[in-house]
Design a protein around this motif. Structure first.
Motif, PDB file in Angstrom:
ATOM      1  N   MET A   1       0.828  -1.189   0.000  1.00 50.48           N
ATOM      2  CA  MET A   1       0.000   0.000   0.000  1.00 50.48           C
ATOM      3  C   MET A   1       0.873   1.255   0.000  1.00 50.48           C
ATOM      4  N   ILE A   2       1.979   1.239   0.777  1.00 46.09           N
ATOM      5  CA  ILE A   2       2.877   2.389   0.850  1.00 46.09           C
ATOM      6  C   ILE A   2       3.543   2.622  -0.505  1.00 46.09           C
ATOM      7  N   ARG A   3       3.929   1.531  -1.179  1.00 42.90           N
ATOM      8  CA  ARG A   3       4.542   1.655  -2.512  1.00 42.90           C
ATOM      9  C   ARG A   3       3.585   2.276  -3.507  1.00 42.90           C
ATOM     10  N   ILE A   4       2.338   1.868  -3.451  1.00 43.85           N
ATOM     11  CA  ILE A   4       1.335   2.418  -4.372  1.00 43.85           C
ATOM     12  C   ILE A   4       1.143   3.909  -4.098  1.00 43.85           C
ATOM     13  N   ALA A   5       1.027   4.283  -2.821  1.00 48.39           N
ATOM     14  CA  ALA A   5       0.850   5.697  -2.460  1.00 48.39           C
ATOM     15  C   ALA A   5       2.053   6.523  -2.904  1.00 48.39           C
ATOM     16  N   ALA A   6       3.246   5.998  -2.709  1.00 51.84           N
ATOM     17  CA  ALA A   6       4.458   6.717  -3.123  1.00 51.84           C
ATOM     18  C   ALA A   6       4.510   6.858  -4.636  1.00 51.84           C
ATOM     19  N   SER A   7       4.135   5.810  -5.355  1.00 53.64           N
ATOM     20  CA  SER A   7       4.123   5.859  -6.823  1.00 53.64           C
ATOM     21  C   SER A   7       3.134   6.896  -7.332  1.00 53.64           C
ATOM     22  N   VAL A   8       1.951   6.940  -6.716  1.00 51.44           N
ATOM     23  CA  VAL A   8       0.927   7.917  -7.108  1.00 51.44           C
ATOM     24  C   VAL A   8       1.431   9.335  -6.838  1.00 51.44           C
ATOM     25  N   ALA A   9       2.085   9.559  -5.690  1.00 56.49           N
ATOM     26  CA  ALA A   9       2.598  10.888  -5.345  1.00 56.49           C
ATOM     27  C   ALA A   9       3.667  11.336  -6.336  1.00 56.49           C
ATOM     28  N   VAL A  10       4.587  10.440  -6.693  1.00 57.09           N
ATOM     29  CA  VAL A  10       5.630  10.781  -7.667  1.00 57.09           C
ATOM     30  C   VAL A  10       5.016  11.066  -9.016  1.00 57.09           C
ATOM     31  N   TRP A  11       4.068  10.240  -9.435  1.00 59.68           N
ATOM     32  CA  TRP A  11       3.406  10.448 -10.726  1.00 59.68           C
ATOM     33  C   TRP A  11       2.673  11.791 -10.740  1.00 59.68           C
ATOM     34  N   ALA A  12       2.000  12.132  -9.638  1.00 59.47           N
ATOM     35  CA  ALA A  12       1.267  13.403  -9.561  1.00 59.47           C
ATOM     36  C   ALA A  12       2.216  14.584  -9.688  1.00 59.47           C
ATOM     37  N   LEU A  13       3.390  14.491  -9.063  1.00 57.98           N
ATOM     38  CA  LEU A  13       4.366  15.581  -9.171  1.00 57.98           C
ATOM     39  C   LEU A  13       4.887  15.719 -10.596  1.00 57.98           C
ATOM     40  N   LEU A  14       5.169  14.596 -11.232  1.00 64.32           N
ATOM     41  CA  LEU A  14       5.705  14.638 -12.596  1.00 64.32           C
ATOM     42  C   LEU A  14       4.669  15.113 -13.600  1.00 64.32           C
ATOM     43  N   ALA A  15       3.405  14.785 -13.371  1.00 62.21           N
ATOM     44  CA  ALA A  15       2.347  15.153 -14.314  1.00 62.21           C
ATOM     45  C   ALA A  15       1.700  16.482 -13.968  1.00 62.21           C
ATOM     46  N   SER A  16       2.117  17.101 -12.890  1.00 64.11           N
ATOM     47  CA  SER A  16       1.512  18.345 -12.427  1.00 64.11           C
ATOM     48  C   SER A  16       1.661  19.453 -13.459  1.00 64.11           C
ATOM     49  N   PRO A  17       0.586  20.231 -13.701  1.00 63.89           N
ATOM     50  CA  PRO A  17       0.679  21.348 -14.635  1.00 63.89           C
ATOM     51  C   PRO A  17       1.693  22.392 -14.181  1.00 63.89           C
ATOM     52  N   ALA A  18       1.954  22.475 -12.882  1.00 63.47           N
ATOM     53  CA  ALA A  18       2.910  23.463 -12.376  1.00 63.47           C
ATOM     54  C   ALA A  18       4.310  23.204 -12.931  1.00 63.47           C
ATOM     55  N   ARG A  19       4.612  21.961 -13.300  1.00 70.70           N
ATOM     56  CA  ARG A  19       5.921  21.651 -13.853  1.00 70.70           C
ATOM     57  C   ARG A  19       6.102  22.277 -15.225  1.00 70.70           C
ATOM     58  N   SER A  20       5.020  22.652 -15.879  1.00 72.18           N
ATOM     59  CA  SER A  20       5.142  23.246 -17.205  1.00 72.18           C
ATOM     60  C   SER A  20       5.273  24.763 -17.151  1.00 72.18           C
ATOM     61  N   ALA A  21       5.337  25.323 -15.950  1.00 71.83           N
ATOM     62  CA  ALA A  21       5.517  26.771 -15.812  1.00 71.83           C
ATOM     63  C   ALA A  21       6.981  27.118 -16.086  1.00 71.83           C
ATOM     64  N   PRO A  22       7.233  28.262 -16.721  1.00 74.83           N
ATOM     65  CA  PRO A  22       8.622  28.640 -16.994  1.00 74.83           C
ATOM     66  C   PRO A  22       9.399  28.917 -15.710  1.00 74.83           C
ATOM     67  N   THR A  23      10.694  28.659 -15.748  1.00 75.09           N
ATOM     68  CA  THR A  23      11.567  28.933 -14.606  1.00 75.09           C
ATOM     69  C   THR A  23      12.725  29.795 -15.095  1.00 75.09           C
ATOM     70  N   CYS A  24      13.517  30.324 -14.140  1.00 76.44           N
ATOM     71  CA  CYS A  24      14.654  31.185 -14.492  1.00 76.44           C
ATOM     72  C   CYS A  24      15.559  30.538 -15.525  1.00 76.44           C
ATOM     73  N   GLY A  25      15.913  29.294 -15.288  1.00 77.40           N
ATOM     74  CA  GLY A  25      16.840  28.620 -16.183  1.00 77.40           C
ATOM     75  C   GLY A  25      16.324  28.458 -17.597  1.00 77.40           C
ATOM     76  N   ASP A  26      14.986  28.498 -17.751  1.00 77.68           N
ATOM     77  CA  ASP A  26      14.397  28.314 -19.076  1.00 77.68           C
ATOM     78  C   ASP A  26      14.746  29.443 -20.036  1.00 77.68           C
ATOM     79  N   PHE A  27      14.859  30.659 -19.518  1.00 79.12           N
ATOM     80  CA  PHE A  27      15.161  31.769 -20.429  1.00 79.12           C
ATOM     81  C   PHE A  27      16.428  32.533 -20.073  1.00 79.12           C
ATOM     82  N   GLN A  28      16.997  32.284 -18.891  1.00 75.82           N
ATOM     83  CA  GLN A  28      18.174  33.032 -18.464  1.00 75.82           C
ATOM     84  C   GLN A  28      19.365  32.806 -19.389  1.00 75.82           C
ATOM     85  N   LYS A  29      19.467  31.600 -19.972  1.00 76.59           N
ATOM     86  CA  LYS A  29      20.583  31.330 -20.887  1.00 76.59           C
ATOM     87  C   LYS A  29      20.558  32.265 -22.084  1.00 76.59           C
ATOM     88  N   TYR A  30      19.375  32.725 -22.475  1.00 80.23           N
ATOM     89  CA  TYR A  30      19.269  33.664 -23.589  1.00 80.23           C
ATOM     90  C   TYR A  30      19.700  35.065 -23.175  1.00 80.23           C
TER      91      TYR A  30
END
Length: 174
Positions: A1-30
């Motif tokens: 059960m703990i493995r399933i909960a941990a897997s769901v939490a990791v998947w939620a973080l990776l699939a989160s729309p917030a991850r698609s927000a721009p960050t400093c590193g995304d444009f600072q190189k330019y």
């Protein structure tokens, strides 16, 4: 059960729309680089112009890389929230301004950037278009770096926020 909960939490973080927000590193190189980040990010050419679809766009944006010969320079321009409501557009615009300012504040060169804000009324449908511009002019090298965040692309296009990062060299001096 703990493995399933941990897997769901990791998947939620990776699939989160917030991850698609721009960050400093995304444009600072330019901002700090010369032509290398722009040239290496050119993907498929758009028509017969000196414009390319960005190979790796700034997250959440539809990005184009352009090259100009006179003055010599590159630009990456990304639009966000195309067709969004006015409230979403304003919120996104404020977020983009905050992101750029925070990134510049964290750079050694922050005192060299001049910030200017302006509003104008769009001539097509009376919308108020707000724009914030950061400019860094290096007169001895005849070089100008610029970041523009605009609340709308103008014209009769659907609502979209623009983040544009460019550098221009006013002579061939190296």
């Amino acid at each position: 059960m703990i493995r399933i909960a941990a897997s769901v939490a990791v998947w939620a973080l990776l699939a989160s729309p917030a991850r698609s927000a721009p960050t400093c590193g995304d444009f600072q190189k330019y901002v700090v680089g010369r032509d290398q980040p722009f040239a290496s990010n050119r993907g498929e050419r758009i028509d017969d112009q000196l414009k390319w679809k960005a190979r790796t766009p700034i997250p959440g944006g539809d990005c184009t890389v352009a090259y100009s010969e006179l003055p010599r320079g590159f630009t990456i321009a990304c639009s966000f929230d195309k067709g969004a409501s006015i409230a979403v557009m304003r919120s996104s615009y404020q977020s983009l301004i905050g992101l750029v300012q925070d990134c510049l504040n964290g750079m050694d060169s922050r005192d060299d950037w001049r910030k200017r804000e302006m509003s104008n009324t769009d001539s097509y449908d009376g919308r108020v278009v707000t724009q914030t511009v950061w400019t860094w002019t290096m007169i001895p090298y005849r070089l100008e770096r610029k970041i523009i965040v605009s609340s709308n692309s103008g014209g009769d296009a659907p609502a979209e926020n623009i983040l544009e990062v460019s550098w221009q060299e006013w002579s061939s001096q190296r």
